[in-house]
Every structure is written in C-alpha cells, then in structure tokens.
Design a protein around this motif. Structure first.
Motif, PDB file in Angstrom:
ATOM      1  N   ALA A  65      -6.329  -3.909  -0.065  1.00 26.74           N
ATOM      2  CA  ALA A  65      -5.788  -3.209  -1.221  1.00 26.74           C
ATOM      3  C   ALA A  65      -5.029  -4.224  -2.066  1.00 26.74           C
ATOM      4  N   TYR A  66      -4.691  -3.830  -3.269  1.00 26.64           N
ATOM      5  CA  TYR A  66      -3.927  -4.685  -4.171  1.00 26.64           C
ATOM      6  C   TYR A  66      -2.528  -4.107  -4.315  1.00 26.64           C
ATOM      7  N   ALA A  67      -1.547  -4.995  -4.330  1.00 25.38           N
ATOM      8  CA  ALA A  67      -0.158  -4.579  -4.509  1.00 25.38           C
ATOM      9  C   ALA A  67       0.499  -5.505  -5.512  1.00 25.38           C
ATOM     10  N   LEU A  68       1.365  -4.943  -6.321  1.00 21.98           N
ATOM     11  CA  LEU A  68       2.133  -5.766  -7.250  1.00 21.98           C
ATOM     12  C   LEU A  68       3.110  -6.636  -6.487  1.00 21.98           C
ATOM     13  N   THR A  69       3.248  -7.853  -6.915  1.00 18.49           N
ATOM     14  CA  THR A  69       4.276  -8.743  -6.381  1.00 18.49           C
ATOM     15  C   THR A  69       5.558  -8.502  -7.180  1.00 18.49           C
ATOM     16  N   THR A  70       6.606  -9.210  -6.842  1.00 19.41           N
ATOM     17  CA  THR A  70       7.841  -9.117  -7.613  1.00 19.41           C
ATOM     18  C   THR A  70       7.582  -9.499  -9.068  1.00 19.41           C
ATOM     19  N   ALA A  71       6.800 -10.556  -9.283  1.00 15.74           N
ATOM     20  CA  ALA A  71       6.492 -10.972 -10.655  1.00 15.74           C
ATOM     21  C   ALA A  71       5.722  -9.877 -11.392  1.00 15.74           C
ATOM     22  N   GLY A  72       4.802  -9.213 -10.711  1.00 15.54           N
ATOM     23  CA  GLY A  72       4.063  -8.111 -11.329  1.00 15.54           C
ATOM     24  C   GLY A  72       4.969  -6.945 -11.657  1.00 15.54           C
ATOM     25  N   LYS A  73       5.862  -6.612 -10.731  1.00 15.29           N
ATOM     26  CA  LYS A  73       6.813  -5.512 -10.973  1.00 15.29           C
ATOM     27  C   LYS A  73       7.764  -5.845 -12.116  1.00 15.29           C
ATOM     28  N   ASP A  74       8.034  -7.128 -12.305  1.00 17.20           N
ATOM     29  CA  ASP A  74       8.910  -7.546 -13.407  1.00 17.20           C
ATOM     30  C   ASP A  74       8.302  -7.244 -14.775  1.00 17.20           C
ATOM     31  N   LEU A  75       7.017  -6.924 -14.824  1.00 13.71           N
ATOM     32  CA  LEU A  75       6.372  -6.550 -16.088  1.00 13.71           C
ATOM     33  C   LEU A  75       6.647  -5.097 -16.478  1.00 13.71           C
ATOM     34  N   PHE A  76       7.341  -4.338 -15.630  1.00 15.79           N
ATOM     35  CA  PHE A  76       7.596  -2.930 -15.932  1.00 15.79           C
ATOM     36  C   PHE A  76       8.231  -2.719 -17.309  1.00 15.79           C
ATOM     37  N   PRO A  77       9.296  -3.444 -17.665  1.00 13.35           N
ATOM     38  CA  PRO A  77       9.857  -3.215 -19.000  1.00 13.35           C
ATOM     39  C   PRO A  77       8.875  -3.560 -20.129  1.00 13.35           C
ATOM     40  N   VAL A  78       7.993  -4.518 -19.891  1.00 14.43           N
ATOM     41  CA  VAL A  78       6.984  -4.879 -20.895  1.00 14.43           C
ATOM     42  C   VAL A  78       6.016  -3.714 -21.085  1.00 14.43           C
ATOM     43  N   ILE A  79       5.540  -3.146 -19.986  1.00 10.21           N
ATOM     44  CA  ILE A  79       4.607  -2.026 -20.050  1.00 10.21           C
ATOM     45  C   ILE A  79       5.281  -0.821 -20.711  1.00 10.21           C
ATOM     46  N   VAL A  80       6.539  -0.551 -20.354  1.00 12.58           N
ATOM     47  CA  VAL A  80       7.260   0.576 -20.962  1.00 12.58           C
ATOM     48  C   VAL A  80       7.430   0.350 -22.459  1.00 12.58           C
ATOM     49  N   THR A  81       7.784  -0.859 -22.850  1.00 13.98           N
ATOM     50  CA  THR A  81       7.966  -1.160 -24.265  1.00 13.98           C
ATOM     51  C   THR A  81       6.649  -1.018 -25.030  1.00 13.98           C
ATOM     52  N   LEU A  82       5.543  -1.510 -24.467  1.00 13.56           N
ATOM     53  CA  LEU A  82       4.234  -1.343 -25.108  1.00 13.56           C
ATOM     54  C   LEU A  82       3.883   0.139 -25.230  1.00 13.56           C
ATOM     55  N   ARG A  83       4.147   0.898 -24.170  1.00  9.96           N
ATOM     56  CA  ARG A  83       3.887   2.340 -24.182  1.00  9.96           C
ATOM     57  C   ARG A  83       4.680   3.005 -25.295  1.00  9.96           C
ATOM     58  N   GLN A  84       5.966   2.690 -25.376  1.00 11.27           N
ATOM     59  CA  GLN A  84       6.816   3.325 -26.371  1.00 11.27           C
ATOM     60  C   GLN A  84       6.423   2.913 -27.790  1.00 11.27           C
ATOM     61  N   TRP A  85       6.021   1.662 -27.969  1.00 10.71           N
ATOM     62  CA  TRP A  85       5.521   1.237 -29.267  1.00 10.71           C
ATOM     63  C   TRP A  85       4.272   2.057 -29.614  1.00 10.71           C
ATOM     64  N   GLY A  86       3.367   2.197 -28.626  1.00  5.51           N
ATOM     65  CA  GLY A  86       2.153   2.971 -28.843  1.00  5.51           C
ATOM     66  C   GLY A  86       2.444   4.422 -29.196  1.00  5.51           C
ATOM     67  N   GLU A  87       3.432   5.019 -28.533  1.00  6.59           N
ATOM     68  CA  GLU A  87       3.809   6.402 -28.843  1.00  6.59           C
ATOM     69  C   GLU A  87       4.264   6.531 -30.295  1.00  6.59           C
ATOM     70  N   ARG A  88       4.967   5.533 -30.791  1.00  8.56           N
ATOM     71  CA  ARG A  88       5.488   5.578 -32.165  1.00  8.56           C
ATOM     72  C   ARG A  88       4.456   5.190 -33.217  1.00  8.56           C
ATOM     73  N   HIS A  89       3.559   4.267 -32.891  1.00  8.98           N
ATOM     74  CA  HIS A  89       2.725   3.672 -33.936  1.00  8.98           C
ATOM     75  C   HIS A  89       1.212   3.806 -33.749  1.00  8.98           C
ATOM     76  N   ALA A  90       0.734   4.252 -32.594  1.00 10.82           N
ATOM     77  CA  ALA A  90      -0.707   4.294 -32.359  1.00 10.82           C
ATOM     78  C   ALA A  90      -1.271   5.715 -32.386  1.00 10.82           C
ATOM     79  N   TYR A  91      -0.443   6.689 -32.698  1.00 10.11           N
ATOM     80  CA  TYR A  91      -0.871   8.085 -32.751  1.00 10.11           C
ATOM     81  C   TYR A  91      -0.474   8.706 -34.078  1.00 10.11           C
ATOM     82  N   GLU A  92      -1.290   9.637 -34.518  1.00 13.98           N
ATOM     83  CA  GLU A  92      -0.930  10.435 -35.689  1.00 13.98           C
ATOM     84  C   GLU A  92       0.144  11.434 -35.268  1.00 13.98           C
ATOM     85  N   ALA A  93       0.932  11.903 -36.205  1.00 14.62           N
ATOM     86  CA  ALA A  93       1.964  12.903 -35.918  1.00 14.62           C
ATOM     87  C   ALA A  93       1.324  14.115 -35.242  1.00 14.62           C
TER      88      ALA A  93
END
Length: 156
Positions: free
Chosen positions: A85-113
């Motif tokens: 199986a595949y598991a995130l390492t500490t370095a992979g888990k450290d990307l969590f804020p990056v993924i959340v920020t991309l998600r939140q940017w997408g929520e604001r700018h990649a969808y119509e109202a």
C-alpha cells in the motif's frame, strides 16, 4: 519533477534558488497533486488512486515512483498482507496546507456562483475556515505586504 542535468548527473532544478520552483518541480503537475490529495483522503492502493483520479495506469505508476523517490509517499505492507500500500510520509503530510489552500482557491475562483462542489470539513463536520498566512504579530499577510529576500542570512 526535477530533471537530470545535460550530463545525467542528478537534478537540474528549474530555478535552484527558488523554493516555489523546486516545489513545483516535485509536485507541480496535476496528477501528483491529485494523488497527494487522495492519499490524504484515504486512498492507499494503486487501484484506489486509479479509480479516484481516472489516471492511466502507466502515468499513475510513474507519478507514484516519482513521489516515492522524492520522499512524499512510501510503500508499506497492506493490512491484508497480499499487496503493498502507499502511505504519506511526513513530507507528504506537510503538503496538507498546500492542498487546503488550493481547494479554497478553487472554491472561490473555479466555480460559478451557486455551482455545487465538495466541501472540506473538520472531524466535527464544521467547514474548515480559510487559511490565511499571518505575520509573527498575527496580522494577515498578502503579496503586497511581503517580499522575497534573495540574500538570506540564516533566517530559517
């Protein structure tokens, strides 16, 4: 992903002095980010990643190898003992804020109202509030209030 230099002697970084460029070299393609996203959301097997992303098997195999080579995921024994199986390492888990920020940017700018989309919630079901970088004194930071120091003097 970092490429080999012309002589084939290790990574030739896009911009060796820029952390953003180096990070983009490692995880800057669509598939790598989606694999990391899915690993954070519980995907563990090759089949899990393929089913969730729709990625071609050869591309998925390549991205998993590259993410492992850069220390973002590792292969571990699956609970069934049949496969790896595949598991995130500490370095992979450290990307969590990056993924959340991309998600939140997408929520604001990649969808119509009013256009429906998934929402990230915490363990109690509350919507995760917007991530905002802050200064040491707590005030919000923006691109207008920060700059890049190209001559750092041991400031980490």
């Amino acid at each position: 992903m970092a490429r080999e230099d012309a002589a084939g002697h290790g990574p030739a970084w896009t911009d060796p002095a820029c952390p953003v460029a180096r990070a983009a070299d490692v995880v800057g393609d669509r598939w790598s980010l989606l694999i990391i996203r899915d690993a954070m959301d519980g995907a563990r097997s090759f089949t899990d990643f393929q089913r969730r992303t729709g990625i071609a098997r050869n591309i998925l195999a390549d991205r998993l190898r590259k993410l492992a080579a850069h220390g973002l995921i590792s292969q571990v024994d699956a609970p069934s003992g049949k496969r790896r199986a595949y598991a995130l390492t500490t370095a992979g888990k450290d990307l969590f804020p990056v993924i959340v920020t991309l998600r939140q940017w997408g929520e604001r700018h990649a969808y119509e109202a009013g256009e429906p989309h998934s929402v990230l919630v915490d363990e109690h079901g509350a919507v995760v509030p917007p991530l905002v970088p802050v200064a040491a004194d707590g005030r919000p930071l923006t691109s207008d209030t920060t700059s890049v120091d190209r001559q750092p003097q041991d400031r980490v």
